[in-house]
Design a protein around this motif. Structure first.
Motif, short mmCIF file in Angstrom:
data_model
loop_
_atom_site.label_atom_id
_atom_site.label_comp_id
_atom_site.label_asym_id
_atom_site.label_seq_id
_atom_site.Cartn_x
_atom_site.Cartn_y
_atom_site.Cartn_z
N THR A 37 0.84 -1.21 0.00
CA THR A 37 0.00 0.00 0.00
C THR A 37 0.87 1.25 0.00
O THR A 37 0.60 2.21 -0.73
CB THR A 37 -0.93 0.00 1.22
OG1 THR A 37 -1.76 -1.17 1.17
CG2 THR A 37 -1.79 1.24 1.28
N GLN A 38 1.91 1.25 0.82
CA GLN A 38 2.83 2.40 0.87
C GLN A 38 3.50 2.62 -0.49
O GLN A 38 3.58 3.75 -0.97
CB GLN A 38 3.92 2.17 1.92
CG GLN A 38 3.45 2.24 3.34
CD GLN A 38 4.61 1.97 4.29
OE1 GLN A 38 5.64 2.63 4.22
NE2 GLN A 38 4.46 0.99 5.16
N HIS A 41 1.03 4.08 -2.94
CA HIS A 41 0.69 5.47 -2.60
C HIS A 41 1.81 6.43 -2.98
O HIS A 41 1.57 7.45 -3.63
CB HIS A 41 0.39 5.58 -1.10
CG HIS A 41 0.21 7.00 -0.66
ND1 HIS A 41 -0.97 7.69 -0.87
CD2 HIS A 41 1.06 7.87 -0.07
CE1 HIS A 41 -0.83 8.93 -0.41
NE2 HIS A 41 0.39 9.06 0.08
N TRP A 45 1.76 9.31 -5.81
CA TRP A 45 1.91 10.69 -5.33
C TRP A 45 3.01 11.42 -6.10
O TRP A 45 2.84 12.55 -6.53
CB TRP A 45 2.22 10.69 -3.83
CG TRP A 45 2.37 12.07 -3.27
CD1 TRP A 45 3.53 12.73 -3.02
CD2 TRP A 45 1.33 12.98 -2.92
NE1 TRP A 45 3.29 13.98 -2.52
CE2 TRP A 45 1.93 14.16 -2.45
CE3 TRP A 45 -0.06 12.90 -2.94
CZ2 TRP A 45 1.20 15.24 -2.02
CZ3 TRP A 45 -0.78 14.00 -2.50
CH2 TRP A 45 -0.15 15.14 -2.05
#
Length: 102
Positions: A37-38, A41, A45
């Motif tokens: 997930t990190q 993301h 971003w």
């Protein structure tokens, strides 16, 4: 005497090199999901900023990351390293806020 006007050329704006650094503490399954997930993301971003250059993503488990963080920072110029550190602080606070809200 003739004066010739020369139009100024716009300065080329150099993109900010930004690297992502993601980590989890253990190799437990729930931590692996958190790591994925990190990674997703941070990658999204960085890529959504047209004035940023994606320098790479560094990730793993806590025991592996000391050298990865050094590599990430070395890929970026000092200004980018400051941006990386600031964004990490912001995301950490966002995560803490979300965790507290449940």
């Amino acid at each position: 005497m003739t004066i010739k006007t020369i139009a100024a050329q716009p300065a080329e704006k150099k993109k900010l090199r930004v690297a992502a650094y993601c980590r989890v503490s253990t190799e437990n399954d729930d931590q692996r999901d958190s790591l994925e997930t990190q990674k997703a993301h941070f990658t999204a971003w960085i890529k959504m900023h047209s004035d940023w250059e994606f320098a790479g993503i560094f990730y793993g488990y806590l025991s592996q990351l000391k050298d990865n963080l050094k590599t990430a920072i070395n890929l970026c110029n000092p200004q980018s390293a400051e941006a990386l550190a600031e964004r990490m602080r912001q995301l950490q606070q966002e995560l803490l806020d979300r965790t507290e809200k449940g």
